[in-house]
Design a protein around this motif. Structure first.
Motif, PDB file in Angstrom:
ATOM      1  N   ASP A 162       0.826  -1.207   0.000  1.00 54.00           N
ATOM      2  CA  ASP A 162       0.000   0.000   0.000  1.00 54.00           C
ATOM      3  C   ASP A 162       0.861   1.258   0.000  1.00 54.00           C
ATOM      4  O   ASP A 162       0.541   2.249  -0.677  1.00 54.00           O
ATOM      5  CB  ASP A 162      -0.903   0.029   1.234  1.00 54.00           C
TER       6      ASP A 162
ATOM      7  N   ASN B 268       2.168   2.304  -3.516  1.00 52.04           N
ATOM      8  CA  ASN B 268       1.235   2.464  -4.628  1.00 52.04           C
ATOM      9  C   ASN B 268       0.465   3.776  -4.481  1.00 52.04           C
ATOM     10  O   ASN B 268      -0.331   3.938  -3.554  1.00 52.04           O
ATOM     11  CB  ASN B 268       0.262   1.278  -4.649  1.00 52.04           C
TER      12      ASN B 268
ATOM     13  N   ASP C  84       8.393   2.954  -2.031  1.00 47.90           N
ATOM     14  CA  ASP C  84       8.507   1.553  -2.433  1.00 47.90           C
ATOM     15  C   ASP C  84       9.891   0.994  -2.108  1.00 47.90           C
ATOM     16  O   ASP C  84      10.344   0.031  -2.716  1.00 47.90           O
ATOM     17  CB  ASP C  84       8.197   1.384  -3.922  1.00 47.90           C
TER      18      ASP C  84
ATOM     19  N   GLY D 129       5.376  -3.491  -6.029  1.00 45.53           N
ATOM     20  CA  GLY D 129       4.203  -4.029  -6.669  1.00 45.53           C
ATOM     21  C   GLY D 129       3.637  -5.240  -5.954  1.00 45.53           C
ATOM     22  O   GLY D 129       2.612  -5.759  -6.356  1.00 45.53           O
TER      23      GLY D 129
END
Length: 258
Positions: A157, A160, A176, A257
């Protein structure tokens, strides 16, 4: 709340050390002090940045104290405990102790924490149903399971931008950069962080700072309780980690991802 030992199992690999920032996310005050604090002491001594995020204030953890007073006491004990191992960045998210719920509000709060601190390593506590493998093992508590599982979800989460877009409006840009989550107290450890006797001693002192909580468990001497427990945990894990003393983790790798 424990660092599981499995002397007959496979050896544990060394925990990666090519990181600079770690974020520890757990449910309660004292969760990190049952062994993990020895690794934290080693990391902060080496100049690594470690921050703590606690989902609750542990207000339901001492039967003899009403929740408001208990929260005040346990927060103070956690601040003192964290300082012993070199951690000054400490946040409380104020979810209700004992009834932490998996779901979008917790995922959002944890994703926000990851974006704020931007760690490469996340540390959390056992998310599995039990503390040991096999039938008849002691069951884990609902809060630990909920927080640990949600931590694993929140890593994705946090990276993204289309999940919880309101976080960007609050100035929290996606992150990320989390490479691993290290799960302490797992019944399925894969890695170990070797620690020195000095780090062990600081972990003992860190756990002993939870004086009211430990006395509430029925222990008369928090320092002796902490010494006996930490010594056993770190020694048992050291046997599998190729060291005299070690902290065990189940290491979960992450890729953008996931």
């Amino acid at each position: 709340m424990t660092d599981s030992a499995h002397p007959a199992a496979a050896p544990l690999a060394p925990l990666p050390d090519d990181w600079r920032r770690a974020l520890a996310i757990v449910a309660h005050p004292d969760d990190l002090e049952y062994g993990t604090a020895a690794a934290v002491a080693k990391w902060t001594d080496a100049g690594k940045e470690v921050a703590y995020v606690l989902v609750t204030r542990g207000e339901a953890g001492i039967d003899g104290l009403e929740p408001g007073e208990c929260a005040r006491v346990r927060e103070a004990e956690q601040r003192a405990s964290s300082a012993v191992v070199g951690v000054t960045a400490l946040e409380f998210l104020d979810h209700r102790d004992g009834v932490v719920e998996e779901g979008l509000p917790l995922r959002r709060d944890l994703a926000a924490a990851v974006r704020r601190h931007r760690p490469e390593l996340i540390v959390t506590l056992n998310h599995h149903d039990t503390w040991l493998p096999g039938p008849g093992a002691p069951r884990n508590t609902p809060d630990h399971r909920a927080v640990g599982r949600t931590v694993l979800d929140a890593v994705g989460d946090a990276g993204n931008r289309w999940i919880f877009p309101e976080l960007r409006e609050q100035g929290l840009e996606p992150w990320d950069g989390v490479r691993w989550t290290a799960v302490a107290g797992s019944p399925y450890p894969t890695h170990a962080e070797a620690v020195t006797g000095a780090a062990r001693d600081r972990a003992v002192a860190s756990l002993a700072e939870h004086h009211a909580y430990i006395v509430g468990l029925g222990e008369e001497d928090p320092r002796a309780y902490a010494r006996d427990l930490i010594d056993q945990m770190l020694s048992d894990t050291g046997e599998r980690g190729g060291a005299e003393l070690a902290v065990g983790f189940e290491l979960v790798p992450h890729a953008f991802g996931d």
